[in-house]
Design a protein around this motif. Structure first.
Motif, PDB file in Angstrom:
ATOM      1  N   MET A  96     -10.241  -1.714   3.362  1.00 15.83           N
ATOM      2  CA  MET A  96      -9.841  -2.958   4.005  1.00 15.83           C
ATOM      3  C   MET A  96     -10.962  -3.439   4.915  1.00 15.83           C
ATOM      4  SD  MET A  96      -6.267  -3.646   5.890  1.00 15.83           S
ATOM      5  CE  MET A  96      -5.349  -2.918   4.574  1.00 15.83           C
ATOM      6  N   VAL A  97     -11.310  -4.703   4.767  1.00 19.87           N
ATOM      7  CA  VAL A  97     -12.415  -5.252   5.558  1.00 19.87           C
ATOM      8  C   VAL A  97     -12.056  -6.654   6.022  1.00 19.87           C
ATOM      9  CG1 VAL A  97     -14.142  -3.937   4.269  1.00 19.87           C
ATOM     10  CG2 VAL A  97     -13.575  -6.248   3.524  1.00 19.87           C
ATOM     11  N   THR A  98     -12.828  -7.163   6.969  1.00 21.89           N
ATOM     12  CA  THR A  98     -12.570  -8.515   7.436  1.00 21.89           C
ATOM     13  C   THR A  98     -13.400  -9.517   6.626  1.00 21.89           C
ATOM     14  OG1 THR A  98     -12.306  -9.858   9.429  1.00 21.89           O
ATOM     15  CG2 THR A  98     -14.319  -8.530   9.269  1.00 21.89           C
ATOM     16  N   SER A  99     -13.303 -10.789   7.012  1.00 27.20           N
ATOM     17  CA  SER A  99     -13.993 -11.846   6.260  1.00 27.20           C
ATOM     18  C   SER A  99     -15.500 -11.808   6.544  1.00 27.20           C
ATOM     19  CB  SER A  99     -13.432 -13.195   6.682  1.00 27.20           C
ATOM     20  OG  SER A  99     -13.758 -13.425   8.046  1.00 27.20           O
ATOM     21  N   GLY A 100     -16.215 -12.718   5.939  1.00 27.17           N
ATOM     22  CA  GLY A 100     -17.634 -12.921   6.239  1.00 27.17           C
ATOM     23  C   GLY A 100     -18.468 -11.661   6.114  1.00 27.17           C
ATOM     24  N   PRO A 101     -19.083 -11.217   7.206  1.00 31.55           N
ATOM     25  CA  PRO A 101     -19.976 -10.060   7.127  1.00 31.55           C
ATOM     26  C   PRO A 101     -19.233  -8.776   6.749  1.00 31.55           C
ATOM     27  CG  PRO A 101     -19.583 -10.664   9.408  1.00 31.55           C
ATOM     28  CD  PRO A 101     -19.008 -11.762   8.570  1.00 31.55           C
ATOM     29  N   GLY A 102     -17.973  -8.673   7.129  1.00 29.98           N
ATOM     30  CA  GLY A 102     -17.186  -7.504   6.735  1.00 29.98           C
ATOM     31  C   GLY A 102     -17.127  -7.422   5.229  1.00 29.98           C
ATOM     32  N   PHE A 103     -16.870  -8.562   4.619  1.00 28.25           N
ATOM     33  CA  PHE A 103     -16.807  -8.589   3.165  1.00 28.25           C
ATOM     34  C   PHE A 103     -18.183  -8.383   2.536  1.00 28.25           C
ATOM     35  CE2 PHE A 103     -17.855 -11.114  -0.486  1.00 28.25           C
ATOM     36  CZ  PHE A 103     -17.161 -10.392  -1.452  1.00 28.25           C
ATOM     37  N   THR A 104     -19.191  -9.095   3.051  1.00 29.96           N
ATOM     38  CA  THR A 104     -20.508  -8.956   2.384  1.00 29.96           C
ATOM     39  C   THR A 104     -21.022  -7.522   2.481  1.00 29.96           C
ATOM     40  OG1 THR A 104     -21.634  -9.792   4.368  1.00 29.96           O
ATOM     41  CG2 THR A 104     -21.241 -11.373   2.596  1.00 29.96           C
ATOM     42  N   ASN A 105     -20.710  -6.836   3.581  1.00 32.00           N
ATOM     43  CA  ASN A 105     -21.087  -5.421   3.670  1.00 32.00           C
ATOM     44  C   ASN A 105     -20.394  -4.590   2.601  1.00 32.00           C
ATOM     45  OD1 ASN A 105     -22.860  -5.624   5.770  1.00 32.00           O
ATOM     46  ND2 ASN A 105     -21.393  -5.033   7.354  1.00 32.00           N
ATOM     47  N   ALA A 106     -19.230  -5.048   2.181  1.00 25.97           N
ATOM     48  CA  ALA A 106     -18.459  -4.278   1.191  1.00 25.97           C
ATOM     49  C   ALA A 106     -18.946  -4.504  -0.237  1.00 25.97           C
ATOM     50  CB  ALA A 106     -16.977  -4.638   1.296  1.00 25.97           C
ATOM     51  N   VAL A 107     -19.797  -5.509  -0.432  1.00 24.21           N
ATOM     52  CA  VAL A 107     -20.176  -5.885  -1.802  1.00 24.21           C
ATOM     53  C   VAL A 107     -20.879  -4.747  -2.547  1.00 24.21           C
ATOM     54  CG1 VAL A 107     -21.659  -7.416  -3.158  1.00 24.21           C
ATOM     55  CG2 VAL A 107     -20.218  -8.362  -1.371  1.00 24.21           C
ATOM     56  N   THR A 108     -21.784  -4.041  -1.872  1.00 27.15           N
ATOM     57  CA  THR A 108     -22.481  -2.930  -2.539  1.00 27.15           C
ATOM     58  C   THR A 108     -21.469  -1.866  -2.993  1.00 27.15           C
ATOM     59  OG1 THR A 108     -24.436  -3.330  -1.214  1.00 27.15           O
ATOM     60  CG2 THR A 108     -24.285  -1.192  -2.273  1.00 27.15           C
ATOM     61  N   GLY A 109     -20.449  -1.666  -2.169  1.00 28.49           N
ATOM     62  CA  GLY A 109     -19.405  -0.708  -2.544  1.00 28.49           C
ATOM     63  C   GLY A 109     -18.648  -1.163  -3.776  1.00 28.49           C
ATOM     64  N   LEU A 110     -18.335  -2.461  -3.815  1.00 29.95           N
ATOM     65  CA  LEU A 110     -17.630  -3.004  -4.986  1.00 29.95           C
ATOM     66  C   LEU A 110     -18.488  -2.861  -6.238  1.00 29.95           C
ATOM     67  CD1 LEU A 110     -16.165  -6.311  -3.467  1.00 29.95           C
ATOM     68  CD2 LEU A 110     -14.828  -4.396  -4.364  1.00 29.95           C
ATOM     69  N   ILE A 130       0.849  -1.201   0.000  1.00 35.14           N
ATOM     70  CA  ILE A 130       0.000   0.000   0.000  1.00 35.14           C
ATOM     71  C   ILE A 130       0.889   1.258   0.000  1.00 35.14           C
ATOM     72  CG2 ILE A 130      -1.616   1.329   1.426  1.00 35.14           C
ATOM     73  CD1 ILE A 130      -2.859  -1.396   2.257  1.00 35.14           C
ATOM     74  N   ILE A 131       1.947   1.212   0.810  1.00 34.54           N
ATOM     75  CA  ILE A 131       2.867   2.353   0.864  1.00 34.54           C
ATOM     76  C   ILE A 131       3.593   2.512  -0.474  1.00 34.54           C
ATOM     77  CG2 ILE A 131       4.962   3.258   1.974  1.00 34.54           C
ATOM     78  CD1 ILE A 131       3.947   1.741   4.557  1.00 34.54           C
ATOM     79  N   ALA A 132       4.041   1.384  -1.022  1.00 35.71           N
ATOM     80  CA  ALA A 132       4.772   1.433  -2.303  1.00 35.71           C
ATOM     81  C   ALA A 132       3.900   2.000  -3.422  1.00 35.71           C
ATOM     82  CB  ALA A 132       5.264   0.036  -2.678  1.00 35.71           C
ATOM     83  N   GLU A 133       2.599   1.796  -3.330  1.00 35.06           N
ATOM     84  CA  GLU A 133       1.696   2.316  -4.369  1.00 35.06           C
ATOM     85  C   GLU A 133       1.379   3.795  -4.147  1.00 35.06           C
ATOM     86  OE1 GLU A 133       0.687   0.931  -7.118  1.00 35.06           O
ATOM     87  OE2 GLU A 133       1.473  -1.095  -6.774  1.00 35.06           O
ATOM     88  N   GLY A 134       1.906   4.371  -3.093  1.00 34.04           N
ATOM     89  CA  GLY A 134       1.705   5.804  -2.858  1.00 34.04           C
ATOM     90  C   GLY A 134       0.355   6.152  -2.260  1.00 34.04           C
ATOM     91  N   VAL A 135      -0.313   5.175  -1.689  1.00 34.36           N
ATOM     92  CA  VAL A 135      -1.631   5.427  -1.115  1.00 34.36           C
ATOM     93  C   VAL A 135      -1.453   6.145   0.228  1.00 34.36           C
ATOM     94  CG1 VAL A 135      -3.749   4.339  -0.252  1.00 34.36           C
ATOM     95  CG2 VAL A 135      -2.562   3.389  -2.243  1.00 34.36           C
ATOM     96  N   LYS A 136      -2.185   7.232   0.400  1.00 38.52           N
ATOM     97  CA  LYS A 136      -2.033   8.022   1.629  1.00 38.52           C
ATOM     98  C   LYS A 136      -3.136   7.732   2.646  1.00 38.52           C
ATOM     99  CE  LYS A 136       1.633  10.409   0.494  1.00 38.52           C
ATOM    100  NZ  LYS A 136       2.199   9.155  -0.049  1.00 38.52           N
ATOM    101  N   THR A 137      -4.296   7.292   2.157  1.00 36.82           N
ATOM    102  CA  THR A 137      -5.433   7.069   3.058  1.00 36.82           C
ATOM    103  C   THR A 137      -6.088   5.736   2.739  1.00 36.82           C
ATOM    104  OG1 THR A 137      -5.825   9.450   3.036  1.00 36.82           O
ATOM    105  CG2 THR A 137      -7.569   8.085   3.951  1.00 36.82           C
ATOM    106  N   VAL A 138      -6.299   4.934   3.772  1.00 37.54           N
ATOM    107  CA  VAL A 138      -7.016   3.669   3.625  1.00 37.54           C
ATOM    108  C   VAL A 138      -8.263   3.750   4.494  1.00 37.54           C
ATOM    109  CG1 VAL A 138      -6.918   1.194   4.133  1.00 37.54           C
ATOM    110  CG2 VAL A 138      -4.939   2.339   3.115  1.00 37.54           C
ATOM    111  N   PHE A 139      -9.386   3.293   3.943  1.00 38.94           N
ATOM    112  CA  PHE A 139     -10.642   3.285   4.692  1.00 38.94           C
ATOM    113  C   PHE A 139     -10.972   1.845   5.043  1.00 38.94           C
ATOM    114  CE2 PHE A 139     -10.464   6.863   1.836  1.00 38.94           C
ATOM    115  CZ  PHE A 139     -10.909   7.932   2.599  1.00 38.94           C
ATOM    116  N   GLY A 140     -11.398   1.608   6.276  1.00 34.82           N
ATOM    117  CA  GLY A 140     -11.669   0.215   6.595  1.00 34.82           C
ATOM    118  C   GLY A 140     -12.263  -0.015   7.953  1.00 34.82           C
ATOM    119  N   TYR A 141     -12.329  -1.302   8.274  1.00 37.55           N
ATOM    120  CA  TYR A 141     -12.976  -1.746   9.515  1.00 37.55           C
ATOM    121  C   TYR A 141     -12.356  -3.084   9.889  1.00 37.55           C
ATOM    122  CZ  TYR A 141     -16.953  -1.467  12.741  1.00 37.55           C
ATOM    123  OH  TYR A 141     -17.744  -1.308  13.838  1.00 37.55           O
TER     124      TYR A 141
END
Lengths: 159, 569
Positions: B71-85, B13-24
């Motif tokens: 960045m999200v965790t497995s299971g419900p963390g991921f399924t919550n992210a699906v609408t975003g994807l 993530i650092i190598a790609e120059g990303v300054k902000t990560v959003f997650g749970y």
């Protein structure tokens, strides 16, 4: 829409050998509402790729979309929509041993096949030919009371 | 260098120059979060819902043009992210989403918080990966960023089993990438471009049909140059607002279901459609058999599958808009711009006949007035995000967007709840710009927990709630097409929006007059705190013009020219 006639087509999809690549291909067909008539997959010798052969049907617009959408999948290396091809399919048929074996043998020979296994109660015949001829063979074999028929999918190669 | 899989994720993530990560965080991704705690190469914003994390990364990506990371965790963390994807996928937004997965040996056993993330996300990502071994992790991360931003951009999911994040191995982030099966086409076919240029020169009524691909390709300046050089009028899709600039005399407006009269008539009468980065969406075309019926079509798109998908194309050009327009421009030096004057005059007449308009009221705030007022006060300085519904269409119709990436909304998927978290991402990317989320009383509740995120991280996003106590767009369809049976669209029961914002550490404003609106906006900008501006607007205002679903573009329902605020429906 022009060219809306549904026609049978055979496409070859050359893919990188990696997990879930087949799922990507079939999910694309399911998700976009395209038909799969038959499907075969096997690794290409001495490479890290596999060859998927799909028989499908659709209008020329649908076929163009299928080809383009397949190509969009990251592990898909090449998509060939066959025009001039040699196409073969295999079928295995199990007959009761009480049937007339010489007739069955003659029938198989007429379709480039033969009896490949004989057991105590059953014989197994194998035929590899063009899909249309496979269909005829299966029709003709009905009179010998086949107990099981297993058709392979189509494989094709461009001439 | 030896390090754990979790560290590798952070290093990439650092190598790609990303300054902000959003997650749970969560169980399966904890090792990565442990490394996030130890590093200082990027900041992490803790949203209060994984869906919001992905939308925030998406807003960040849309505002900057860079890859957003969530960045999200497995299971419900991921399924919550699906609408975003799915939201990012439909609008071709470059994202890398990293999800935790149960340890490799538990995969397939219905383990705690296990779900088949690559299976679920297959149809709503550009590509996805399940990490099989630590050795492939650096390469896959590199490929994920590359795939997300190259070609037609899109979201990429990297699903990392927990055991791999603990394992220690050699880390070398690859310098280069070689995916033999993925080679996007950037340069358009020379011969096809020449043919398209000839078609432009011999057309009588050409029309530039501009789509979101121009924004993605950062080609707005070139497209403006093309329009100005040829003096060909232009229409923008919802995703292309800002490409031409609101003041540009060649811009007719937005086309489609809620397009303005002259834009839709131009598309119906043109003899040559020059489509740049647009994909003939059903909300744009209306009835396909009547769409641009008299026109030849030039279609420039980086995605070959978009070309010929819905309409027959006469001049297909697969390539990047920037590259293709660059190639076209010098070939158009000798174009006769007077040739299109009669056509421009016809369209001007159409616009005079039925301009984009509404009738203002002295008794009640009209939602369109709010948008216009925001435009007057903030203009090109603000970034505008929106949710989905009537307010989104009014914003697209009435805000004077002057540059690309100023307008951020969920076009393809139409995700209610997108606007607020996306605004957080945009504001984090551009802290000096005023960021306004134009939303409705329905949409805002779909990610209202982000008030807490915004308050905690001091991300002063202004949420302008155009409150009509309805799910307005559905209500509008019910009025027009369901004989006013307002099935489950009446939102008369409401939270106290002001108190809600205050309860979460923000500011609330109740607004029911124009004066109050101006005062509230001024205060909100000065306070520099997240806020809800609850603006009571005319209940039964409709978004017009409107092309009924499946109808021909030229059959528009046009705005009434009388004050409708006293109308009882």
């Amino acid at each position: 829409m022009a060219n809306s006639i549904n026609e049978r087509h055979v496409i070859s999809v050359i893919v990188m050998n990696e997990s879930s690549v087949l799922a990507r291909v079939t999910a694309l067909f399911a998700g976009r509402g395209y038909n799969i008539e038959s499907l075969t997959v096997a690794p290409i010798p001495e490479s890290d790729m596999s060859h998927i052969t799909i028989a499908t049907n659709g209008s020329s617009r649908v076929m163009e979309q299928i080809t383009k959408q397949l190509h969009k999948l990251i592990p898909v290396y090449k998509v060939i929509e066959h025009e001039e091809m040699v196409e073969k399919e295999m079928v295995l048929v199990k007959f009761p041993i009480a049937e007339n074996l010489s007739d069955i043998s003659a029938l198989c020979a007429a379709y480039n096949g033969g009896i490949v296994n004989v057991g105590t109660e059953m014989v197994i015949a194998q035929v590899a030919d063009e899909p249309k001829r496979i269909k005829h063979f299966i029709e003709a074999s009905q009179r010998y009371n086949p107990c099981e028929i297993v058709r392979g999918g189509v494989v094709a190669i461009e001439r | 260098m030896q390090m754990s899989g979790a560290q590798m994720v952070c290093e990439a993530i650092i190598a790609e120059g990303v300054k902000t990560v959003f997650g749970y965080p969560g169980g399966a991704i904890m090792h990565v979060y442990d490394e996030i705690y130890k590093q200082n190469g990027f900041e992490h914003i803790l949203n209060r819902h994984e869906q919001a994390s992905v939308h925030a990364a998406d807003g960040y990506a849309r505002a900057t043009g860079e890859v957003g990371v969530a960045m999200v965790t497995s299971g419900p963390g991921f399924t919550n992210a699906v609408t975003g994807l799915a939201t990012a996928y439909m609008d071709s937004i470059p994202l890398v989403v990293i999800s935790g997965q149960v340890p490799s040996q538990l995969i397939g056993t219905d383990g705690f918080q296990e779900i088949d993330a690559v299976g679920i996300s297959r149809p709503c990502t550009k590509h996805n990966f399940l990490i099989r071994s630590l050795e492939e992790l650096p390469r896959v991360l590199k490929e994920a960023f590359y795939i997300a931003r190259s070609g037609r951009p899109g979201p990429v999911l990297v699903d990392v089993p927990k055991d791999i994040t603990v394992e220690i191995g050699e880390f070398k982030y690859p310098d280069s990438i070689n995916i033999p099966s993925y080679k996007p086409t950037y340069k358009g076919n020379k011969r096809q471009i020449e043919k398209a240029v000839e078609a432009i020169k011999s057309a009588k009524k050409p029309l530039l049909y501009l789509g979101g691909g121009i924004v993605l390709s950062n080609a707005a300046d070139l497209v403006r140059e093309l329009a100005e050089k040829t003096q060909i009028p232009a229409v923008e899709t919802l995703m292309a607002r800002g490409v031409m600039g609101a003041k540009n005399p060649l811009l007719l407006g937005m086309l489609g279901m809620h397009g303005n009269y002259s834009s839709n008539m131009a598309m119906s009468e043109t003899d040559l459609v020059i489509s740049l980065g647009a994909r003939f969406d059903d909300r744009v075309t209306g009835k396909l058999s009547e769409f641009a019926k008299y026109a030849d079509i030039i279609h420039v798109d980086i995605d070959a599958a978009n070309i010929g998908k819905l309409v027959d194309v006469d001049y297909p050009i697969v390539g990047d808009i920037t590259k293709v327009v660059e190639a076209m421009l010098p070939q158009l030096d000798d174009i006769d711009t007077d040739r299109f004057e009669a056509w421009r005059n016809i369209l001007k007449r159409y616009d005079e006949l039925h301009p984009q308009s509404y009738v203002d009221s002295d008794d009640v705030i009209k939602p369109q007035w709010v948008i216009e007022r925001l435009g007057e006060l903030l203009g090109e300085n603000a970034i505008i995000t929106s949710d989905v519904g009537q307010h989104q269409m009014w914003a697209a119709q009435h805000y004077p967007f002057d540059r690309p990436r100023q307008w951020i909304n969920s076009g393809g998927l139409g995700t209610m709840g997108f606007g607020f978290p996306a605004a957080l991402g945009a504001k984090r990317a551009f802290p000096d710009k005023t960021v306004i989320n134009i939303t409705g009383d329905g949409s805002i509740l779909m990610n209202m927990q982000e008030l807490v995120t915004a308050a905690e991280y001091k991300i002063p996003v202004i949420n302008v709630i155009l409150n009509n106590h309805f799910l307005g767009m559905v209500r509008q369809w019910q009025t027009f097409f369901y004989e006013k049976r307002y099935s489950e669209t009446d939102l008369s029961f409401q939270p106290n929006f002001k108190a809600l914002a205050e309860a979460c550490g923000g500011i609330g404003y109740d607004v029911s007059t124009k004066e109050e609106f101006d005062a509230a906006l001024k205060d909100a900008i000065e306070q520099d705190k997240v806020c809800f501006m609850n603006v009571q607007t005319n209940r039964f205002e409709d978004v017009l013009p409107m092309v009924p679903s499946g109808g021909a573009l030229f059959n528009m329902m046009l705005p009434q020219k009388i004050d409708n605020s006293k109308e009882v429906k």
